[in-house]
Design a protein around this motif. Structure first.
Motif, PDB file in Angstrom:
ATOM      1  N   LEU A 108       0.843  -1.201   0.000  1.00  0.00           N
ATOM      2  CA  LEU A 108       0.000   0.000   0.000  1.00  0.00           C
ATOM      3  C   LEU A 108       0.877   1.249   0.000  1.00  0.00           C
ATOM      4  CD1 LEU A 108      -3.003   0.831   0.180  1.00  0.00           C
ATOM      5  CD2 LEU A 108      -2.694   1.035   2.643  1.00  0.00           C
ATOM      6  N   PHE A 109       1.939   1.193   0.816  1.00  0.00           N
ATOM      7  CA  PHE A 109       2.882   2.307   0.882  1.00  0.00           C
ATOM      8  C   PHE A 109       3.472   2.589  -0.500  1.00  0.00           C
ATOM      9  CE2 PHE A 109       7.319   3.707   1.345  1.00  0.00           C
ATOM     10  CZ  PHE A 109       7.145   4.883   2.049  1.00  0.00           C
ATOM     11  N   ALA A 110       3.908   1.508  -1.181  1.00  0.00           N
ATOM     12  CA  ALA A 110       4.510   1.653  -2.511  1.00  0.00           C
ATOM     13  C   ALA A 110       3.492   2.215  -3.500  1.00  0.00           C
ATOM     14  CB  ALA A 110       5.045   0.306  -2.998  1.00  0.00           C
ATOM     15  N   LEU A 111       2.246   1.766  -3.362  1.00  0.00           N
ATOM     16  CA  LEU A 111       1.175   2.216  -4.253  1.00  0.00           C
ATOM     17  C   LEU A 111       0.933   3.721  -4.079  1.00  0.00           C
ATOM     18  CD1 LEU A 111      -0.626   0.532  -6.185  1.00  0.00           C
ATOM     19  CD2 LEU A 111      -2.447   0.772  -4.478  1.00  0.00           C
ATOM     20  N   VAL A 112       0.836   4.160  -2.831  1.00  0.00           N
ATOM     21  CA  VAL A 112       0.615   5.575  -2.542  1.00  0.00           C
ATOM     22  C   VAL A 112       1.791   6.400  -3.054  1.00  0.00           C
ATOM     23  CG1 VAL A 112       0.400   7.294  -0.696  1.00  0.00           C
ATOM     24  CG2 VAL A 112      -0.872   5.152  -0.552  1.00  0.00           C
ATOM     25  N   LEU A 113       2.994   5.873  -2.829  1.00  0.00           N
ATOM     26  CA  LEU A 113       4.194   6.573  -3.276  1.00  0.00           C
ATOM     27  C   LEU A 113       4.205   6.691  -4.803  1.00  0.00           C
ATOM     28  CD1 LEU A 113       6.819   7.906  -2.472  1.00  0.00           C
ATOM     29  CD2 LEU A 113       7.935   5.674  -2.552  1.00  0.00           C
ATOM     30  N   ALA A 132       1.862   9.294  -5.815  1.00  0.00           N
ATOM     31  CA  ALA A 132       2.400  10.622  -5.546  1.00  0.00           C
ATOM     32  C   ALA A 132       3.455  10.992  -6.587  1.00  0.00           C
ATOM     33  CB  ALA A 132       3.001  10.679  -4.150  1.00  0.00           C
ATOM     34  N   LEU A 133       4.227   9.998  -7.026  1.00  0.00           N
ATOM     35  CA  LEU A 133       5.270  10.259  -8.019  1.00  0.00           C
ATOM     36  C   LEU A 133       4.652  10.553  -9.386  1.00  0.00           C
ATOM     37  CD1 LEU A 133       7.910   7.539  -7.059  1.00  0.00           C
ATOM     38  CD2 LEU A 133       8.219  10.020  -6.943  1.00  0.00           C
ATOM     39  N   ALA A 134       3.559   9.862  -9.700  1.00  0.00           N
ATOM     40  CA  ALA A 134       2.937  10.023 -11.015  1.00  0.00           C
ATOM     41  C   ALA A 134       2.045  11.265 -11.086  1.00  0.00           C
ATOM     42  CB  ALA A 134       2.121   8.775 -11.348  1.00  0.00           C
ATOM     43  N   TYR A 135       1.617  11.756  -9.930  1.00  0.00           N
ATOM     44  CA  TYR A 135       0.638  12.833  -9.872  1.00  0.00           C
ATOM     45  C   TYR A 135       0.964  14.048 -10.751  1.00  0.00           C
ATOM     46  CZ  TYR A 135      -1.329  17.043  -7.686  1.00  0.00           C
ATOM     47  OH  TYR A 135      -1.881  18.262  -7.460  1.00  0.00           O
ATOM     48  N   PRO A 136       2.219  14.545 -10.756  1.00  0.00           N
ATOM     49  CA  PRO A 136       2.504  15.723 -11.590  1.00  0.00           C
ATOM     50  C   PRO A 136       2.275  15.475 -13.077  1.00  0.00           C
ATOM     51  CG  PRO A 136       4.233  15.402  -9.986  1.00  0.00           C
ATOM     52  CD  PRO A 136       3.373  14.176  -9.930  1.00  0.00           C
ATOM     53  N   LEU A 137       2.333  14.192 -13.495  1.00  0.00           N
ATOM     54  CA  LEU A 137       2.124  13.901 -14.923  1.00  0.00           C
ATOM     55  C   LEU A 137       0.684  14.188 -15.328  1.00  0.00           C
ATOM     56  CD1 LEU A 137       4.004  10.475 -15.115  1.00  0.00           C
ATOM     57  CD2 LEU A 137       4.894  12.756 -15.631  1.00  0.00           C
ATOM     58  N   PHE A 138      -0.221  14.130 -14.380  1.00  0.00           N
ATOM     59  CA  PHE A 138      -1.639  14.299 -14.695  1.00  0.00           C
ATOM     60  C   PHE A 138      -2.172  15.646 -14.217  1.00  0.00           C
ATOM     61  CE2 PHE A 138      -0.712   9.822 -14.025  1.00  0.00           C
ATOM     62  CZ  PHE A 138      -1.069   9.311 -15.260  1.00  0.00           C
ATOM     63  N   SER A 139      -1.258  16.542 -13.894  1.00  0.00           N
ATOM     64  CA  SER A 139      -1.717  17.827 -13.374  1.00  0.00           C
ATOM     65  C   SER A 139      -0.863  18.942 -13.948  1.00  0.00           C
ATOM     66  CB  SER A 139      -1.623  17.801 -11.841  1.00  0.00           C
ATOM     67  OG  SER A 139      -2.255  18.928 -11.313  1.00  0.00           O
ATOM     68  N   ASP A 140      -1.209  20.172 -13.630  1.00  0.00           N
ATOM     69  CA  ASP A 140      -0.398  21.279 -14.147  1.00  0.00           C
ATOM     70  C   ASP A 140       0.518  21.813 -13.051  1.00  0.00           C
ATOM     71  OD1 ASP A 140      -1.963  24.057 -13.071  1.00  0.00           O
ATOM     72  OD2 ASP A 140      -3.139  22.190 -13.168  1.00  0.00           O
ATOM     73  N   GLY A 141       1.516  22.546 -13.455  1.00  0.00           N
ATOM     74  CA  GLY A 141       2.546  23.016 -12.539  1.00  0.00           C
ATOM     75  C   GLY A 141       1.991  23.831 -11.382  1.00  0.00           C
ATOM     76  N   TYR A 142       0.972  24.635 -11.662  1.00  0.00           N
ATOM     77  CA  TYR A 142       0.412  25.497 -10.627  1.00  0.00           C
ATOM     78  C   TYR A 142      -0.233  24.668  -9.511  1.00  0.00           C
ATOM     79  CZ  TYR A 142      -2.529  28.951  -8.361  1.00  0.00           C
ATOM     80  OH  TYR A 142      -3.127  29.743  -7.438  1.00  0.00           O
ATOM     81  N   THR A 143      -1.027  23.684  -9.923  1.00  0.00           N
ATOM     82  CA  THR A 143      -1.708  22.845  -8.943  1.00  0.00           C
ATOM     83  C   THR A 143      -0.699  22.020  -8.143  1.00  0.00           C
ATOM     84  OG1 THR A 143      -3.400  22.626 -10.638  1.00  0.00           O
ATOM     85  CG2 THR A 143      -3.676  21.292  -8.653  1.00  0.00           C
ATOM     86  N   VAL A 144       0.304  21.503  -8.860  1.00  0.00           N
ATOM     87  CA  VAL A 144       1.342  20.725  -8.179  1.00  0.00           C
ATOM     88  C   VAL A 144       2.050  21.605  -7.153  1.00  0.00           C
ATOM     89  CG1 VAL A 144       3.524  19.508  -8.490  1.00  0.00           C
ATOM     90  CG2 VAL A 144       1.662  19.138 -10.097  1.00  0.00           C
ATOM     91  N   GLY A 145       2.341  22.836  -7.534  1.00  0.00           N
ATOM     92  CA  GLY A 145       2.982  23.772  -6.622  1.00  0.00           C
ATOM     93  C   GLY A 145       2.150  24.004  -5.372  1.00  0.00           C
ATOM     94  N   ASN A 146       0.828  24.070  -5.549  1.00  0.00           N
ATOM     95  CA  ASN A 146      -0.038  24.245  -4.388  1.00  0.00           C
ATOM     96  C   ASN A 146      -0.055  23.009  -3.497  1.00  0.00           C
ATOM     97  OD1 ASN A 146      -0.700  26.829  -4.967  1.00  0.00           O
ATOM     98  ND2 ASN A 146      -2.624  26.331  -6.014  1.00  0.00           N
ATOM     99  N   TYR A 152       8.963  17.267  -6.178  1.00  0.00           N
ATOM    100  CA  TYR A 152       9.712  16.018  -6.034  1.00  0.00           C
ATOM    101  C   TYR A 152      10.730  16.092  -4.890  1.00  0.00           C
ATOM    102  CZ  TYR A 152       7.567  13.848 -10.075  1.00  0.00           C
ATOM    103  OH  TYR A 152       6.660  13.271 -10.923  1.00  0.00           O
ATOM    104  N   VAL A 153      11.352  17.242  -4.748  1.00  0.00           N
ATOM    105  CA  VAL A 153      12.336  17.389  -3.668  1.00  0.00           C
ATOM    106  C   VAL A 153      11.658  17.229  -2.303  1.00  0.00           C
ATOM    107  CG1 VAL A 153      13.834  19.046  -2.490  1.00  0.00           C
ATOM    108  CG2 VAL A 153      13.968  18.800  -4.975  1.00  0.00           C
ATOM    109  N   VAL A 154      10.536  17.921  -2.138  1.00  0.00           N
ATOM    110  CA  VAL A 154       9.848  17.866  -0.845  1.00  0.00           C
ATOM    111  C   VAL A 154       9.265  16.468  -0.600  1.00  0.00           C
ATOM    112  CG1 VAL A 154       7.969  18.827   0.543  1.00  0.00           C
ATOM    113  CG2 VAL A 154       9.373  20.329  -0.845  1.00  0.00           C
ATOM    114  N   LEU A 155       8.753  15.848  -1.682  1.00  0.00           N
ATOM    115  CA  LEU A 155       8.224  14.483  -1.543  1.00  0.00           C
ATOM    116  C   LEU A 155       9.330  13.534  -1.067  1.00  0.00           C
ATOM    117  CD1 LEU A 155       5.837  12.541  -1.930  1.00  0.00           C
ATOM    118  CD2 LEU A 155       6.636  12.163  -4.270  1.00  0.00           C
ATOM    119  N   ALA A 156      10.518  13.677  -1.667  1.00  0.00           N
ATOM    120  CA  ALA A 156      11.640  12.820  -1.268  1.00  0.00           C
ATOM    121  C   ALA A 156      11.979  13.036   0.199  1.00  0.00           C
ATOM    122  CB  ALA A 156      12.851  13.114  -2.148  1.00  0.00           C
ATOM    123  N   MET A 157      11.999  14.305   0.632  1.00  0.00           N
ATOM    124  CA  MET A 157      12.283  14.611   2.040  1.00  0.00           C
ATOM    125  C   MET A 157      11.238  13.979   2.942  1.00  0.00           C
ATOM    126  SD  MET A 157      13.249  18.618   2.101  1.00  0.00           S
ATOM    127  CE  MET A 157      14.715  19.284   1.353  1.00  0.00           C
TER     128      MET A 157
END
Lengths: 354, 238
Positions: free
Chosen positions: A26-31, A34-48, A194-199
């Motif tokens: 489940l952890f890997a799935l959520v991760l 989270a990693l794929a999310y920016p591919l399906f969204s725009d930079g502004y939303t990802v930034g938020n 991605y940097v903050v997600l990694a942290m």
């Protein structure tokens, strides 16, 4: 090598929810999500979205000090502010070249940790505990806010950095990675995400290991019964101080990330409201578990944000009601209560079918 | 050889002289019971020995070292250990984890697990190991805390009313535990009201009254002492 493997074994244990292949799948799935999310969204939303992640570190710091350690601290917000301002002062003076923003990040966190070490030394070695710890830390937080609020005049400057009172300090450079083709500047966009997600992943796993280690054992023992813990030969003041400093560093990380995210920080980030909100996220989520704390923080924070955006002035009142409901219905946290309830049901099902 | 020596120990709480020039010598290897009516200063004496209170004057010597100024945890590390009057287990943690926390500064890995199994068997808590300590019966909590206290392999074990709230059977079992620990070389100082327990384990008895050592001797000598009966047994059976 065995020591290294031992660390991995500590990822699971009595102090953290979730174990076994099912949990880690489940952890890997959520991760992965989270990693794929920016591919399906725009930079502004990802930034938020990064904005929500930023707050998770301060929530984890409260989980550590309050949920695991049993000491309610209002001081996390002060460390948040110290590190945030610290980053601003350093980078406005020394710029962003040669990867200095990263050194500034570490130094700013170090400042927060140092202040926590001094404050914590007097509190824990002076045997201040329980509700008084909350009062002292709240006083420190509000004092810092008051102090920063009166720094509007031009005489309040450190080098090139004006403190600016309630107008806030701004225009500090974002985190910058030096690169061959020219530096990569991490604005509130996919890169920073991605940097903050990694942290976030690193901190989460590291805290799981820490809490399931013998150190974590002593921390929860102090929460359960400090006198007994001391009478097992542990110098509890030392353990409390170390936990407090780690917590301050995490809150400081939140502060720096908040500052780089918006390139802006004001004294209100150390005010009464700012100090109370993280307590609510953590209490609602389930302060005595890292996973419940993260889920709770993200859910409550996005709910709060939605309420504010859609015009409700009553978002803060709603937060208060949420806290009261939590205390009444599930004192250990709504998310934690829900997870425990579900796991118990699943376990019972298994028993019945077996 | 003297393991613990209290030398002219005094403690005041305001005008109340709770520990009044107490001199007490505990020999290595003995089971020594401390009795006396309520308010005699027994628990205060324990707190002085453990460093939770500090004496107004006097000295505490443990294994030929003056420990009067040492902090509690430092005294524990020198070989003292205690079971409190009100069971001080970690209620929100499992029985197993309670023992692990007590043992982890001495043992790791497989050796730690093995020691926990041994202790669970000794304490009759094998079936309860996964339960939260807060859910145990009162007697089981007492045993668990004794288990935590002996996990440190102390030279001197302090027991503050180890059988309070126990049935006569449980009291007897606790007595047997204490005797087995003593046979293995542990010196024991116990505060106890239950005279059956004192009879079962004590090699020497000290009677404390109004903060002073009132009488000392074997259990038979103490029981035969009419002055003791007057202040303690007399009151208790009045």
């Amino acid at each position: 090598m065995t020591g290294f493997l031992g660390l991995f074994r500590r990822l699971e244990g009595p102090q953290t929810l979730g174990r076994g292949p099912a949990f880690w799948a489940l952890f890997a799935l959520v991760l992965a999500g989270a990693l794929a999310y920016p591919l399906f969204s725009d930079g502004y939303t990802v930034g938020n979205t990064v904005y929500f992640f930023v707050w998770v570190f301060i929530a984890l710091s409260l989980s550590l000090i309050w949920g695991y350690g049993g000491s309610l601290s209002f001081g996390q917000t002060a460390f948040f502010g110290i590190a945030g301002y610290g980053y601003g002062i350093l980078t406005i003076n020394f710029g962003a070249s040669y990867g200095f923003t990263w050194i500034a990040l570490l130094l700013a966190i170090g400042m927060a940790a140092l202040v926590a070490a001094l404050l914590g030394y007097f509190m824990f070695f002076g045997r201040i505990g329980g509700v008084f710890l909350g009062i002292v830390t709240l006083a420190v937080t509000l004092m810092l806010e008051r102090f920063m609020a009166q720094t509007a005049g031009p005489e309040w400057r450190i080098g090139a950095a004006r403190l600016n009172g309630f107008n806030g300090m701004s225009a500090m450079p974002p985190l910058t990675i030096p690169w061959f083709g020219g530096p990569i500047v991490l604005f509130a966009d996919v890169g920073l995400y991605y940097v903050v997600l990694a942290m976030l992943v690193l901190v989460y796993l590291a805290l799981r290991i820490l809490m399931n280690s013998s150190f974590g054992n002593v921390i929860v023992a102090i929460r359960e019964n400090p006198e007994r813990a001391e009478m097992l030969g542990y110098d509890i003041r030392k353990y409390q101080l170390i936990t407090f400093v780690i917590g301050a560093a995490l809150a400081g990380l939140s502060g720096v990330l908040y500052t780089v995210w918006g390139q802006y920080i004001t004294p209100s980030s150390m005010g009464m409201t700012a100090a109370s909100l993280p307590l609510i996220w953590v209490a609602v989520g389930g302060r005595s578990d890292l996973t419940a704390t993260i889920i709770g923080t993200l859910v409550v924070l996005s709910g709060f944000q939605a309420l504010t955006i859609y015009g409700s002035q009553y978002a803060l009142v709603f937060m208060g009601v949420l806290l009261v409901l939590t205390v009444l219905i599930a004192p250990n946290g709504l998310v934690l209560g829900l997870i425990t309830w579900v796991t118990k049901r699943v376990a019972r099902r298994k028993q019945e079918t077996a | 050889m003297a393991l613990l020596q209290l030398r002219d120990l005094n403690k005041h709480f305001g005008g109340l002289h709770v520990t009044n020039s107490v001199n007490l010598v505990l020999e290595q290897g003995e089971i020594h019971c401390l009795i006396g009516p309520n308010g005699a200063g027994k628990s205060t004496l324990f707190r002085l020995i453990l460093g939770e209170h500090h004496p107004g004057s006097g000295q505490i010597w443990f294994a030929d070292e003056d420990i009067t100024a040492l902090k509690s945890f430092a005294r524990i590390r020198r070989g003292l250990s205690v079971k409190f009057q009100v069971p001080g287990v970690f209620k929100g943690l499992s029985v197993r984890q309670n023992l692990e926390i007590a043992l982890q500064s001495r043992l790791h890995g497989a050796a730690l697990d093995k020691e926990i199994e041994g202790l669970l068997a000794f304490l009759n808590l094998e079936a309860e190991q996964a339960q939260l300590a807060g859910n145990l019966s009162h007697g089981q909590k007492q045993w668990l805390e004794i288990g935590m206290a002996i996990s440190l392999k102390p030279r001197l074990l302090l027991l503050d009313e180890p059988t309070a709230g126990m049935s006569p059977e449980e009291t007897h079992m606790t007595g047997e535990m204490v005797r087995r620990l003593n046979a293995a070389g542990m010196t024991v100082l116990a505060i106890e009201h239950d005279m059956a327990f004192v009879r079962q384990v004590a090699q020497r008895v000290t009677v404390l009254h109004l903060g002073q050592v009132f009488a000392q001797g074997s259990i038979d000598e103490i029981v035969a002492d009419e002055r003791v009966a007057a202040i303690y047994l007399g009151q208790a059976h009045a």
